[in-house]
Design an enzyme around this catalytic site. Structure first.
Site, mmCIF file in Angstrom:
data_model
loop_
_atom_site.group_PDB
_atom_site.id
_atom_site.type_symbol
_atom_site.label_atom_id
_atom_site.label_comp_id
_atom_site.label_asym_id
_atom_site.label_seq_id
_atom_site.Cartn_x
_atom_site.Cartn_y
_atom_site.Cartn_z
ATOM 1 N N ARG A 104 0.859 -1.191 0.000
ATOM 2 C CA ARG A 104 0.000 0.000 0.000
ATOM 3 C C ARG A 104 0.887 1.231 0.000
ATOM 4 O O ARG A 104 1.712 1.401 0.894
ATOM 5 C CB ARG A 104 -0.845 0.046 1.279
ATOM 6 C CG ARG A 104 -2.043 -0.797 1.242
ATOM 7 C CD ARG A 104 -3.128 -0.359 2.176
ATOM 8 N NE ARG A 104 -2.751 0.194 3.466
ATOM 9 C CZ ARG A 104 -3.626 0.588 4.371
ATOM 10 N NH1 ARG A 104 -4.918 0.500 4.116
ATOM 11 N NH2 ARG A 104 -3.231 1.072 5.526
ATOM 12 N N THR A 108 -1.067 7.462 -0.682
ATOM 13 C CA THR A 108 -2.369 7.339 -1.365
ATOM 14 C C THR A 108 -3.176 6.147 -0.862
ATOM 15 O O THR A 108 -4.380 6.069 -1.112
ATOM 16 C CB THR A 108 -2.161 7.130 -2.875
ATOM 17 O OG1 THR A 108 -1.478 5.858 -3.059
ATOM 18 C CG2 THR A 108 -1.312 8.237 -3.493
ATOM 19 N N ASP A 200 -0.061 -3.195 12.083
ATOM 20 C CA ASP A 200 0.467 -3.575 10.771
ATOM 21 C C ASP A 200 0.843 -5.057 10.790
ATOM 22 O O ASP A 200 1.801 -5.464 11.458
ATOM 23 C CB ASP A 200 1.697 -2.710 10.444
ATOM 24 C CG ASP A 200 2.165 -2.924 9.013
ATOM 25 O OD1 ASP A 200 2.233 -1.945 8.267
ATOM 26 O OD2 ASP A 200 2.470 -4.081 8.639
ATOM 27 N N ASP A 203 4.499 -6.035 9.631
ATOM 28 C CA ASP A 203 5.526 -5.681 10.629
ATOM 29 C C ASP A 203 5.455 -6.599 11.832
ATOM 30 O O ASP A 203 6.487 -6.980 12.395
ATOM 31 C CB ASP A 203 5.341 -4.226 11.082
ATOM 32 C CG ASP A 203 5.849 -3.244 10.033
ATOM 33 O OD1 ASP A 203 6.675 -3.646 9.188
ATOM 34 O OD2 ASP A 203 5.413 -2.077 10.065
HETATM 35 C C1 PRP Z 1 -1.206 -4.807 4.298
HETATM 36 C C2 PRP Z 1 -2.026 -6.074 4.363
HETATM 37 C C3 PRP Z 1 -2.784 -6.034 3.068
HETATM 38 C C4 PRP Z 1 -3.060 -4.563 2.885
HETATM 39 C C5 PRP Z 1 -4.478 -4.284 3.294
HETATM 40 O O1 PRP Z 1 -0.119 -4.967 3.483
HETATM 41 O O2 PRP Z 1 -1.242 -7.212 4.526
HETATM 42 O O3 PRP Z 1 -2.065 -6.561 1.971
HETATM 43 O O4 PRP Z 1 -2.152 -3.880 3.753
HETATM 44 O O5 PRP Z 1 -4.809 -2.967 3.054
HETATM 45 P P1 PRP Z 1 -5.840 -2.544 1.915
HETATM 46 O O6 PRP Z 1 -7.013 -3.431 2.058
HETATM 47 O O7 PRP Z 1 -6.147 -1.100 2.251
HETATM 48 O O8 PRP Z 1 -5.155 -2.665 0.585
HETATM 49 P P2 PRP Z 1 0.969 -3.796 3.282
HETATM 50 O O9 PRP Z 1 0.604 -2.969 2.089
HETATM 51 O O10 PRP Z 1 1.170 -3.070 4.571
HETATM 52 O O11 PRP Z 1 2.244 -4.586 2.845
HETATM 53 P P3 PRP Z 1 3.122 -5.654 3.665
HETATM 54 O O12 PRP Z 1 2.289 -6.885 3.830
HETATM 55 O O13 PRP Z 1 4.285 -5.856 2.769
HETATM 56 O O14 PRP Z 1 3.503 -5.044 4.992
HETATM 57 N N1 URA Z 2 -2.702 -3.212 6.707
HETATM 58 C C1 URA Z 2 -2.415 -3.690 7.946
HETATM 59 O O1 URA Z 2 -1.435 -4.436 8.116
HETATM 60 N N2 URA Z 2 -3.202 -3.311 8.960
HETATM 61 C C2 URA Z 2 -4.271 -2.508 8.793
HETATM 62 O O2 URA Z 2 -4.966 -2.230 9.774
HETATM 63 C C3 URA Z 2 -4.550 -2.031 7.506
HETATM 64 C C4 URA Z 2 -3.752 -2.406 6.479
#
Ligand code: PRP
Ligand code: URA
Length: 209
Positions: A104, A108, A200, A203
């Site tokens: 994400r 944005t 998150d 993380d």
């Molecule tokens: C997180 C999560 C989803 C996304 C959800 O990933 O694991 O993939 O956010 O958010 P959305 O429904 O608003 O798209 P992130 O983009 O933080 O990436 P990561 O798993 O690499 O930390």
């Molecule tokens: N991605 C995450 O990991 N947590 C949230 O709450 C939203 C998006």
């Protein structure tokens, strides 16, 4: 309209309560995410079709059940979806695994694609896309669009925590995709994080913050 299945099994609910806690550390968080995925996979597999097949027992011929139709694939959305893969494979060990890399954009909140590697025959497989979090729904909807561009049609989405906003987006953009959820939360905050959520997921699984 897609089916939204909230899995209210007590074991799943208990484990979701543990991973939400701020004091749950990386090791336990990762272990419990995998355990939840395993339980959810078991429940979701109720929808798989069976067929009769004649076999021979040591005693006589008999008609037994076997899984019918398509073979399975598990597709995690990187990174956090990786945390669910082992639990899924504990239940469906012969499934193939594909990977979709999306993050994400922090400003944005739109998904940005950086990786896609799918089983060659993914279009013939029944697919479980996994990601612990469905927030705005941008990442899940984009991942499923990518799969459809590769010819996949038989797709389920499985997440641990969902926001109503994400469910709505998925139902609008992919009404053919069933959504399995362990907990449907209240809303998104101003940073598009799920409330109450768990923070998150990536993380917390990988200990990066
Ligand atoms: C997180 C999560 C989803 C996304 C959800 O990933 O694991 O993939 O956010 O958010 P959305 O429904 O608003 O798209 P992130 O983009 O933080 O990436 P990561 O798993 O690499 O930390
Ligand atoms: N991605 C995450 O990991 N947590 C949230 O709450 C939203 C998006």
């Amino acid at each position: 309209m897609s089916n939204v299945i909230v899995m209210d099994h007590p074991l799943i609910q208990h484990k979701v309560g543990v991973i939400r806690r701020i004091e749950t550390g990386t090791k336990d968080f990762r272990t419990i995410i995998s355990e939840i995925a395993k339980l959810m996979c078991y429940e979701a597999c109720r929808s798989l079709k069976l067929q009769d097949v004649e076999i021979e027992t040591p005693i006589c011929k008999a008609v037994v059940k076997e899984l019918a139709g398509k073979k399975l694939a598990v597709i995690p959305i990187l990174r956090a979806g990786l945390g669910m893969v082992d639990g899924m494979l504990d239940i469906i060990p012969s499934a193939k695994v594909g990977h979709i890399g999306l993050y994400r954009d922090p400003e944005t909140h739109e998904p940005v694609e950086y990786y896609c590697k799918l089983p060659e025959d993914c279009a013939e497989r029944e697919i479980f896309v996994v990601d612990p979090m469905l927030a705005t729904g941008g990442s899940a909807a984009a991942a499923i669009t990518m799969l459809k561009e590769h010819g996949c049609r038989n797709i389920h989405f499985m997440c641990i925590i969902a926001a109503p906003e994400g469910v709505e987006k998925m139902q609008k953009e992919h009404p053919d995709v069933d959504i399995y959820i362990a907990a449907l939360d209240d809303h998104l905050n101003e940073n598009k994080y799920i409330v109450p959520g768990l923070g998150d997921a990536g993380d917390r699984i990988f200990g990066t913050k």
